[in-house]
Design a protein around this motif. Structure first.
Motif, PDB file in Angstrom:
ATOM      1  N   TRP A  16       0.832  -1.200   0.000  1.00  0.00           N
ATOM      2  CA  TRP A  16       0.000   0.000   0.000  1.00  0.00           C
ATOM      3  C   TRP A  16       0.869   1.254   0.000  1.00  0.00           C
ATOM      4  O   TRP A  16       0.542   2.262  -0.631  1.00  0.00           O
ATOM      5  CB  TRP A  16      -0.932  -0.007   1.216  1.00  0.00           C
ATOM      6  CG  TRP A  16      -2.192  -0.784   0.974  1.00  0.00           C
ATOM      7  CD1 TRP A  16      -2.341  -2.133   1.032  1.00  0.00           C
ATOM      8  CD2 TRP A  16      -3.471  -0.249   0.626  1.00  0.00           C
ATOM      9  NE1 TRP A  16      -3.640  -2.484   0.743  1.00  0.00           N
ATOM     10  CE2 TRP A  16      -4.363  -1.343   0.504  1.00  0.00           C
ATOM     11  CE3 TRP A  16      -3.964   1.032   0.427  1.00  0.00           C
ATOM     12  CZ2 TRP A  16      -5.700  -1.185   0.163  1.00  0.00           C
ATOM     13  CZ3 TRP A  16      -5.312   1.204   0.099  1.00  0.00           C
ATOM     14  CH2 TRP A  16      -6.168   0.104  -0.031  1.00  0.00           C
ATOM     15  N   SER A  17       1.967   1.190   0.708  1.00  0.00           N
ATOM     16  CA  SER A  17       2.870   2.340   0.758  1.00  0.00           C
ATOM     17  C   SER A  17       3.466   2.634  -0.617  1.00  0.00           C
ATOM     18  O   SER A  17       3.505   3.793  -1.066  1.00  0.00           O
ATOM     19  CB  SER A  17       3.996   2.072   1.759  1.00  0.00           C
ATOM     20  OG  SER A  17       4.890   3.162   1.806  1.00  0.00           O
ATOM     21  N   ALA A  76       2.168   1.844  -3.447  1.00  0.00           N
ATOM     22  CA  ALA A  76       1.097   2.334  -4.313  1.00  0.00           C
ATOM     23  C   ALA A  76       0.817   3.811  -4.074  1.00  0.00           C
ATOM     24  O   ALA A  76       0.444   4.557  -4.994  1.00  0.00           O
ATOM     25  CB  ALA A  76      -0.171   1.512  -4.086  1.00  0.00           C
ATOM     26  N   ALA A  77       1.004   4.247  -2.830  1.00  0.00           N
ATOM     27  CA  ALA A  77       0.698   5.634  -2.482  1.00  0.00           C
ATOM     28  C   ALA A  77       1.752   6.615  -2.981  1.00  0.00           C
ATOM     29  O   ALA A  77       1.442   7.782  -3.238  1.00  0.00           O
ATOM     30  CB  ALA A  77       0.560   5.766  -0.964  1.00  0.00           C
ATOM     31  N   ASN A 108       0.883  10.195  -4.419  1.00  0.00           N
ATOM     32  CA  ASN A 108       1.246  11.312  -3.555  1.00  0.00           C
ATOM     33  C   ASN A 108       2.065  12.351  -4.324  1.00  0.00           C
ATOM     34  O   ASN A 108       1.837  13.559  -4.217  1.00  0.00           O
ATOM     35  CB  ASN A 108       2.035  10.786  -2.365  1.00  0.00           C
ATOM     36  CG  ASN A 108       2.369  11.861  -1.352  1.00  0.00           C
ATOM     37  OD1 ASN A 108       1.483  12.526  -0.820  1.00  0.00           O
ATOM     38  ND2 ASN A 108       3.648  12.042  -1.079  1.00  0.00           N
ATOM     39  N   LEU A 137      -5.484   4.902   1.304  1.00  0.00           N
ATOM     40  CA  LEU A 137      -4.215   5.300   0.720  1.00  0.00           C
ATOM     41  C   LEU A 137      -3.604   6.414   1.573  1.00  0.00           C
ATOM     42  O   LEU A 137      -4.266   6.966   2.457  1.00  0.00           O
ATOM     43  CB  LEU A 137      -4.459   5.806  -0.703  1.00  0.00           C
ATOM     44  CG  LEU A 137      -3.310   5.663  -1.720  1.00  0.00           C
ATOM     45  CD1 LEU A 137      -2.880   4.204  -1.867  1.00  0.00           C
ATOM     46  CD2 LEU A 137      -3.745   6.220  -3.077  1.00  0.00           C
TER      47      LEU A 137
END
Length: 216
Positions: free
Chosen positions: A137-138, A140-141, A145, A204
């Motif tokens: 998830w990190s 993907a962010a 971001n 997210l």
């Protein structure tokens, strides 16, 4: 104005405000942006934060707004929720944005007891990366971001100078920052005990959303 992960989720949190509006408590309100949004909905808002400097900034940003549901202003108060006796069964909506990790998680029991029947507690929380899924998830962010920050920067460049945030307000005080230590799996487990029936979902930008409705 930089891209703010917490502000990004304001609209999501506001969807959980009960139809009757009524009273609200914003815990760890920081400089008061979300509290002011609740007040603009017509809610009677108490907003508390343990930082005296941050509360002074929140009051300054509220300008001439008079506290109260008919005037659009929250009541900003310097207070630590872990040392404050909240009125039982009083609030229709309680919010806690990126602040629960600054206090023992079982503080949510006091927030639960302060909800009126049918009241809703929403927590926008932070968690550390501990598992492979956290890292996925990190990763993907990160590009999202970066794109969001670039978009905000471009918007700032195009904004007329008259629309800029006044220098007397821009960047004066920011809420204290603390790194989260409680893994998401443990958050889910403790929330299931303290807030029966709550829903916790991963978001997210290194956040999770917890929603609890007082069924009484």
């Amino acid at each position: 104005m930089p891209f703010d992960h917490n502000d990004h989720y304001h609209r999501l949190l506001l969807r959980h405000v009960p139809p009757r509006r009524g009273t609200a408590l914003d815990v760890g309100c920081g400089t008061g942006r979300f509290a002011r949004r609740l007040a603009r909905l017509g809610m009677d808002v108490d907003a508390i934060d343990p930082s005296e400097e941050v509360i002074a900034e929140a009051r300054a940003r509220a300008g001439d707004l008079v506290p109260g549901p008919d005037t659009g202003g929250p009541r900003f108060r310097h207070a630590d929720v872990t040392e404050t006796e909240l009125p039982a069964g009083h609030y229709d909506f309680i919010s806690c944005l990126a602040s629960i990790h600054h206090m023992p998680f079982d503080t949510v029991a006091g927030l639960r007891d302060a909800l009126a029947p049918g009241g809703v507690l929403v927590i926008l929380g932070c968690y550390p990366e501990k598992t492979a899924l956290d890292l996925v998830w990190s990763l993907a962010a990160v590009p999202v971001n970066a794109a969001a920050r670039a978009g905000v920067a471009a918007s700032d460049r195009l904004r007329p100078s008259s629309a800029a945030v006044p220098a007397t307000v821009r960047g004066r005080v920011k809420a204290p920052v603390k790194q989260p230590t409680m893994p998401l799996a443990r958050i889910r487990g403790e929330a299931a005990v303290l807030l029966p029936g709550c829903r916790v979902r991963r978001l997210l930008f290194w956040r999770y959303l917890l929603v609890f409705r007082h069924s009484g």
